[in-house]
Motif scaffolding. Structure first.
Motif, PDB file in Angstrom:
ATOM      1  N   VAL A   1       9.659 -35.752  25.169  1.00  0.00           N
ATOM      2  CA  VAL A   1       9.430 -36.405  23.862  1.00  0.00           C
ATOM      3  C   VAL A   1      10.390 -37.596  23.720  1.00  0.00           C
ATOM      4  O   VAL A   1      11.598 -37.437  23.874  1.00  0.00           O
ATOM      5  CB  VAL A   1       9.636 -35.402  22.694  1.00  0.00           C
ATOM      6  N   GLU A   2       9.818 -38.771  23.410  1.00  0.00           N
ATOM      7  CA  GLU A   2      10.650 -39.992  23.353  1.00  0.00           C
ATOM      8  C   GLU A   2      11.346 -40.200  22.009  1.00  0.00           C
ATOM      9  O   GLU A   2      12.533 -40.482  21.964  1.00  0.00           O
ATOM     10  CB  GLU A   2       9.765 -41.204  23.658  1.00  0.00           C
ATOM     11  N   ASP A   3      10.592 -40.026  20.932  1.00  0.00           N
ATOM     12  CA  ASP A   3      11.135 -40.300  19.597  1.00  0.00           C
ATOM     13  C   ASP A   3      12.241 -39.284  19.260  1.00  0.00           C
ATOM     14  O   ASP A   3      11.991 -38.073  19.255  1.00  0.00           O
ATOM     15  CB  ASP A   3       9.991 -40.219  18.572  1.00  0.00           C
ATOM     16  N   PRO A   4      13.486 -39.751  18.986  1.00  0.00           N
ATOM     17  CA  PRO A   4      14.608 -38.821  18.771  1.00  0.00           C
ATOM     18  C   PRO A   4      14.398 -37.799  17.654  1.00  0.00           C
ATOM     19  O   PRO A   4      14.723 -36.621  17.828  1.00  0.00           O
ATOM     20  CB  PRO A   4      15.785 -39.731  18.440  1.00  0.00           C
ATOM     21  N   ALA A   5      13.820 -38.225  16.524  1.00  0.00           N
ATOM     22  CA  ALA A   5      13.640 -37.303  15.389  1.00  0.00           C
ATOM     23  C   ALA A   5      12.611 -36.230  15.724  1.00  0.00           C
ATOM     24  O   ALA A   5      12.802 -35.043  15.429  1.00  0.00           O
ATOM     25  CB  ALA A   5      13.223 -38.071  14.156  1.00  0.00           C
ATOM     26  N   ARG A   6      11.520 -36.652  16.369  1.00  0.00           N
ATOM     27  CA  ARG A   6      10.452 -35.723  16.778  1.00  0.00           C
ATOM     28  C   ARG A   6      10.997 -34.738  17.825  1.00  0.00           C
ATOM     29  O   ARG A   6      10.748 -33.537  17.751  1.00  0.00           O
ATOM     30  CB  ARG A   6       9.321 -36.545  17.388  1.00  0.00           C
ATOM     31  N   ARG A   7      11.746 -35.293  18.773  1.00  0.00           N
ATOM     32  CA  ARG A   7      12.333 -34.465  19.841  1.00  0.00           C
ATOM     33  C   ARG A   7      13.272 -33.407  19.244  1.00  0.00           C
ATOM     34  O   ARG A   7      13.219 -32.239  19.598  1.00  0.00           O
ATOM     35  CB  ARG A   7      13.102 -35.371  20.810  1.00  0.00           C
ATOM     36  N   ALA A   8      14.094 -33.857  18.303  1.00  0.00           N
ATOM     37  CA  ALA A   8      15.059 -32.941  17.677  1.00  0.00           C
ATOM     38  C   ALA A   8      14.342 -31.827  16.908  1.00  0.00           C
ATOM     39  O   ALA A   8      14.759 -30.669  16.951  1.00  0.00           O
ATOM     40  CB  ALA A   8      15.977 -33.719  16.750  1.00  0.00           C
ATOM     41  N   ARG A   9      13.245 -32.185  16.224  1.00  0.00           N
ATOM     42  CA  ARG A   9      12.506 -31.191  15.431  1.00  0.00           C
ATOM     43  C   ARG A   9      11.851 -30.151  16.338  1.00  0.00           C
ATOM     44  O   ARG A   9      11.966 -28.953  16.113  1.00  0.00           O
ATOM     45  CB  ARG A   9      11.472 -31.902  14.552  1.00  0.00           C
ATOM     46  N   PHE A  10      11.156 -30.650  17.382  1.00  0.00           N
ATOM     47  CA  PHE A  10      10.517 -29.735  18.341  1.00  0.00           C
ATOM     48  C   PHE A  10      11.559 -28.813  18.973  1.00  0.00           C
ATOM     49  O   PHE A  10      11.382 -27.604  19.062  1.00  0.00           O
ATOM     50  CB  PHE A  10       9.827 -30.528  19.457  1.00  0.00           C
ATOM     51  N   ALA A  11      12.658 -29.436  19.443  1.00  0.00           N
ATOM     52  CA  ALA A  11      13.698 -28.673  20.158  1.00  0.00           C
ATOM     53  C   ALA A  11      14.333 -27.630  19.242  1.00  0.00           C
ATOM     54  O   ALA A  11      14.641 -26.523  19.683  1.00  0.00           O
ATOM     55  CB  ALA A  11      14.758 -29.621  20.694  1.00  0.00           C
ATOM     56  N   ALA A  12      14.506 -27.979  17.958  1.00  0.00           N
ATOM     57  CA  ALA A  12      15.131 -27.040  17.016  1.00  0.00           C
ATOM     58  C   ALA A  12      14.268 -25.795  16.838  1.00  0.00           C
ATOM     59  O   ALA A  12      14.762 -24.662  16.910  1.00  0.00           O
ATOM     60  CB  ALA A  12      15.347 -27.727  15.673  1.00  0.00           C
ATOM     61  N   VAL A  13      12.953 -26.019  16.641  1.00  0.00           N
ATOM     62  CA  VAL A  13      12.040 -24.880  16.432  1.00  0.00           C
ATOM     63  C   VAL A  13      11.954 -24.054  17.717  1.00  0.00           C
ATOM     64  O   VAL A  13      12.071 -22.822  17.701  1.00  0.00           O
ATOM     65  CB  VAL A  13      10.644 -25.384  15.984  1.00  0.00           C
ATOM     66  N   TYR A  14      11.812 -24.761  18.844  1.00  0.00           N
ATOM     67  CA  TYR A  14      11.710 -24.061  20.131  1.00  0.00           C
ATOM     68  C   TYR A  14      13.010 -23.296  20.442  1.00  0.00           C
ATOM     69  O   TYR A  14      12.968 -22.162  20.921  1.00  0.00           O
ATOM     70  CB  TYR A  14      11.405 -25.088  21.234  1.00  0.00           C
ATOM     71  N   GLY A  15      14.143 -23.925  20.133  1.00  0.00           N
ATOM     72  CA  GLY A  15      15.448 -23.298  20.386  1.00  0.00           C
ATOM     73  C   GLY A  15      15.632 -22.028  19.576  1.00  0.00           C
ATOM     74  O   GLY A  15      16.215 -21.052  20.052  1.00  0.00           O
ATOM     75  N   LEU A  16      15.093 -22.030  18.347  1.00  0.00           N
ATOM     76  CA  LEU A  16      15.193 -20.832  17.496  1.00  0.00           C
ATOM     77  C   LEU A  16      14.348 -19.690  18.060  1.00  0.00           C
ATOM     78  O   LEU A  16      14.799 -18.549  18.124  1.00  0.00           O
ATOM     79  CB  LEU A  16      14.747 -21.168  16.071  1.00  0.00           C
ATOM     80  N   PHE A  17      13.128 -20.014  18.505  1.00  0.00           N
ATOM     81  CA  PHE A  17      12.265 -18.967  19.073  1.00  0.00           C
ATOM     82  C   PHE A  17      12.814 -18.466  20.412  1.00  0.00           C
ATOM     83  O   PHE A  17      12.769 -17.267  20.685  1.00  0.00           O
ATOM     84  CB  PHE A  17      10.819 -19.468  19.215  1.00  0.00           C
ATOM     85  N   SER A  18      13.314 -19.389  21.228  1.00  0.00           N
ATOM     86  CA  SER A  18      13.839 -18.992  22.548  1.00  0.00           C
ATOM     87  C   SER A  18      15.000 -18.033  22.403  1.00  0.00           C
ATOM     88  O   SER A  18      15.207 -17.170  23.256  1.00  0.00           O
ATOM     89  CB  SER A  18      14.344 -20.216  23.327  1.00  0.00           C
ATOM     90  N   PHE A  19      15.763 -18.187  21.326  1.00  0.00           N
ATOM     91  CA  PHE A  19      16.950 -17.349  21.165  1.00  0.00           C
ATOM     92  C   PHE A  19      16.600 -15.856  21.053  1.00  0.00           C
ATOM     93  O   PHE A  19      17.428 -15.016  21.380  1.00  0.00           O
ATOM     94  CB  PHE A  19      17.790 -17.801  19.958  1.00  0.00           C
ATOM     95  N   LEU A  20      15.358 -15.558  20.665  1.00  0.00           N
ATOM     96  CA  LEU A  20      14.949 -14.143  20.570  1.00  0.00           C
ATOM     97  C   LEU A  20      15.131 -13.427  21.917  1.00  0.00           C
ATOM     98  O   LEU A  20      15.376 -12.220  21.967  1.00  0.00           O
ATOM     99  CB  LEU A  20      13.483 -14.045  20.128  1.00  0.00           C
ATOM    100  N   SER A  21      15.015 -14.189  23.017  1.00  0.00           N
ATOM    101  CA  SER A  21      15.132 -13.574  24.350  1.00  0.00           C
ATOM    102  C   SER A  21      16.570 -13.119  24.644  1.00  0.00           C
ATOM    103  O   SER A  21      16.776 -12.257  25.496  1.00  0.00           O
ATOM    104  CB  SER A  21      14.692 -14.579  25.424  1.00  0.00           C
TER     105      SER A  21
END
Lengths: 239, 50
Positions: free
Chosen positions: A139-159
């Motif tokens: 993802v190129e756009d910093p704000a979009r990248r940060a939003r995607f990564a934040a949501v994904y990072g929260l779900f990944s933490f369940l592991s």
């Protein structure tokens, strides 16, 4: 003479702690008396750093999840930078844990790898965080990248909690050192006081190592931001 | 013995590579910032920076 920075002295402290932990793990800690062969008793010394890296790696992913959450609440890219920096270090720590665990498994379980619940859940966690870093690059756009990564990072933490409790939830051959383990567990040992002290010093050393690496990595992210700003300044001056 | 030595080599190789990556990134970015600042200063002085 230029005054040494706080970060420099923290680097020195980390190096000293690591040396102390190495001495304790390789010399000070006694051999696990219950293990039958000398090879197994020597391999058991992998335990001190294996566990320390595993715990600190889990903390690194917790920081990634919290950084993501704070980004979503505050909308400040600095939190995203912290989350990203921590994920990168966490993934290296987790890789080290998997490889050294495999090296410990060979003399203890007579196999490099088995699809045991702990080994399976840790593999899933590794893949999730490798995908986290790949997602960020896509993802190129910093704000979009940060939003995607934040949501994904929260779900990944369940592991991560799932990996930690897997040896208590399911039947496994992975030993539980503190508390009751599975009946079929192999390679477990009684943690004598000098062993416990060694584990605590190793844990402290690896935690301080993580903090210092995170500070340096975060600083590099701030420098990246400076580069972007300067580039923008140059581009606008030509328009 | 070989398992123990290899495991400790893996611990420190992993950390060494991570430190190397971070410090190289820091150095590269600092150099880039210095070059960009110099470019901006020269431009500000009226030099042709193209």
């Amino acid at each position: 003479m230029k005054k040494k920075s706080f970060l420099f002295w923290l680097d020195v402290l980390t190096a000293a702690l690591i040396l102390a932990a190495l001495y304790m793990a390789l010399v000070y800690a006694p051999e696990a008396a219950n293990l039958p062969t000398r090879t197994e008793r020597l391999a058991q010394r992998i335990f001190y750093f294996h566990v320390s890296f595993a715990w600190t790696g889990s903390v690194a992913f917790l920081v990634t999840a919290l950084g993501g959450l704070l980004y979503l609440i505050r909308d400040n890219l600095k939190w995203d930078m912290l989350a990203f920096s921590s994920a990168e270090i966490g993934l290296v720590f987790l890789s080290v844990v998997i490889v050294t665990g495999s090296l410990w498994a060979k003399p203890t379980w007579n196999t490099w790898w088995t699809w045991d619940p702990r080994l399976t859940t840790v593999s899933v966690a590794w893949l999730l965080y490798a995908a986290y870093l790949m997602l960020r690059n896509a993802v190129e756009d910093p704000a979009r990248r940060a939003r995607f990564a934040a949501v994904y990072g929260l779900f990944s933490f369940l592991s991560i909690p799932l990996t930690l409790i897997s040896i208590r939830l399911w039947r496994t051959i992975h030993p539980v050192i503190i508390g009751e383990g599975s009946q079929g567990a192999q390679g477990g040992f009684h943690l004598a006081p000098p062993m416990f002290q060694t584990l605590m010093v190793s844990l402290l050393a690896v935690t301080v190592l993580y903090v210092i690496l995170l500070l340096h990595r975060y600083q590099a992210e701030l420098l990246t931001e400076d580069v972007e700003e300067l580039r923008e300044k140059i581009l606008t001056s030509y328009q | 013995m070989v398992y123990l030595v290899t495991a400790y080599a893996v611990f420190w190789l992993g950390i060494f590579l991570l430190i190397l990556r971070i410090s190289m990134k820091e150095k590269h970015l600092q150099d880039e910032i210095a070059a960009l600042r110099e470019f901006l200063n020269r431009k500000g002085d009226g030099h042709d920076t193209r």
